[in-house]
Enzyme design. Structure first.
Site, PDB file in Angstrom:
ATOM      1  N   CYS A   1       2.441   1.220  12.031  1.00  0.00           N
ATOM      2  CA  CYS A   1       3.622   1.833  11.410  1.00  0.00           C
ATOM      3  C   CYS A   1       4.176   2.959  12.256  1.00  0.00           C
ATOM      4  CB  CYS A   1       3.274   2.374  10.036  1.00  0.00           C
ATOM      5  SG  CYS A   1       2.116   1.344   9.163  1.00  0.00           S
TER       6      CYS A   1
ATOM      7  N   GLY B   1       0.811  -1.215   0.000  1.00  0.00           N
ATOM      8  CA  GLY B   1       0.000   0.000   0.000  1.00  0.00           C
ATOM      9  C   GLY B   1       0.848   1.270   0.000  1.00  0.00           C
TER      10      GLY B   1
END
Ligand SMILES: Cc1ncc(COP(=O)(O)O)c(C=O)c1O
Length: 379
Positions: free
Chosen positions: A326, A70
């Protein structure tokens, strides 16, 4: 008991996906660019995978470009739109994933674009009138708004946004990483020029995804090298990953309704049980129809910090998250919750579900939370 409720970070791989990948780890190892039989075998597997993905999105196979996931797909759409189409203005929101937010901020810092932030309300809903205002008063624009927020689950009214973008001739990129495989995403109906995918969010392998680019848009490659991906992304293809991605999207599409019913049932049940068990619990973002059915973000009535709560859950065998995986190492708290003006003194925890979760796991988690809060209240 071990309970995995962090499926927005990543999902366990489906064994059918692994089975589809295994032959390409063992006997079919040819480089897809080689013209001999070994190469032709993997080339045709990649093109077969592209057809499966294209069918799931109801687009042409030539509009699908495989990437490393992504993040790369978001970067490619944003950076190469700006560079190739000469667009100098972008609109986004304060709750985008860092793959979008940081990419746009870098372009802004380098003086390549002007960046506008569309207003959002405290639940993460985009102010569509403001979006129109920003489009009206600027030159041709790239609009980058995510389909569903990965931390709070609020869904974008994506069809309306697509219509607004089309009215002002804007280029529309939507980060669909959290919704791909969970909803039917048809870019032509949404009027999106770009949508993105990371296979590991729907039981596929990590490190593979794709960018859909509408036929009407021509951008230059971001990664230079060989002629792979029709000259759009140099580098030997991740054959194993691409095979796994195609299998995962095929399975997700075939069983979408049944998974949606099961998972949204778990989310609703957990919300109700938490409301009964813990006085003062609240929820960040939308929780009803306008929310992603895999995500429930809870704000607990305690001054204990979120890390401590997550730590205690972890000790009890329950995996959840404070926000995006993340950014969890950055120790700055969630930029999404901050962007919404949420009280950061109260611990917020994101629980995210998959087809493999069960009601028993939810009961176990709610009971553990109940215990943790009971101890704190009496301590
Ligand atoms: C909304 C969103 N966009 C982009 C990404 C990045 O995707 P990938 O991990 O495949 O690079 C994620 C993953 O957490 C995400 O949730």
């Amino acid at each position: 008991m071990k309970v995995y409720l962090d499926n927005a970070a990543t999902t366990p791989m489906d064994s059918e996906v692994l089975d589809a990948m295994l032959p390409y780890m063992k006997e079919h190892y040819g480089n897809p660019s080689s013209i001999h039989a070994f190469g032709r075998k993997t080339r045709s597997a990649i093109e077969g995978a592209r057809k499966i993905v294209a069918k799931a999105l109801n687009v042409a196979p030539g509009e699908i470009f495989f990437t490393s996931g992504g993040t790369e797909a978001d970067n490619m759409a944003i950076c190469m739109t700006m560079e190739t189409l000469g667009i100098k203005h972008a609109i986004t929101s304060k709750i985008e994933h860092h793959a979008v937010e940081h990419t746009l901020q870098v372009l802004e810092r380098e003086g390549k674009i002007k960046l506008s932030w569309v207003n959002i309300d405290e639940k993460g809903n985009v102010d569509l009138e403001h979006l129109e205002e920003l489009l009206k008063t600027n030159d041709r624009t790239l609009v980058s708004l995510m389909h569903a927020n990965n931390e709070i689950g609020t869904l974008l009214p994506i069809v309306k946004v697509g219509e607004i973008c089309s009215k002002y001739n804007a280029v529309f990129h939507s980060d669909t990483v959290q919704t791909m495989g969970h909803y039917l995403i048809e870019p032509k109906n949404i009027k999106a020029h770009f949508v993105t995918c990371g296979a590991h969010k729907f039981h596929g392998p990590k490190g593979v995804g794709f960018l859909y680019i509408d036929n009407s848009i021509k951008i230059k490659p971001m990664i230079h090298g060989g002629a792979q991906e029709r000259n759009m992304r140099g580098g030997t293809e991740n054959v194993i990953g691409i095979i796994g991605l195609a299998k995962a999207i095929e399975l997700a599409t075939a069983h979408m309704n049944e998974h949606q019913i099961h998972i949204s049932g778990l989310k609703k049940y957990m919300k109700e049980q938490l409301e009964l068990a813990i006085a003062g619990v609240e929820f960040n973002g939308e929780t009803g129809e306008n929310s992603l059915y895999t995500v429930l973000n809870c704000r607990f009535p305690n001054t204990e910090n979120a890390e401590m709560l997550l730590f205690n859950l972890d000790i009890a065998g329950i995996a959840a998250s404070g926000g995006s995986a993340c950014s969890s190492g950055s120790n700055q708290g969630s930029h999404v919750l901050r962007g919404l003006g949420i009280d950061m003194n109260r611990p917020s925890v994101r629980f995210s579900f998959s087809k493999y979760n069960t009601k028993e796991e939810i009961d176990f988690t709610v009971n553990k939370l109940k215990e943790l809060f009971a101890v704190r209240v009496t301590a």
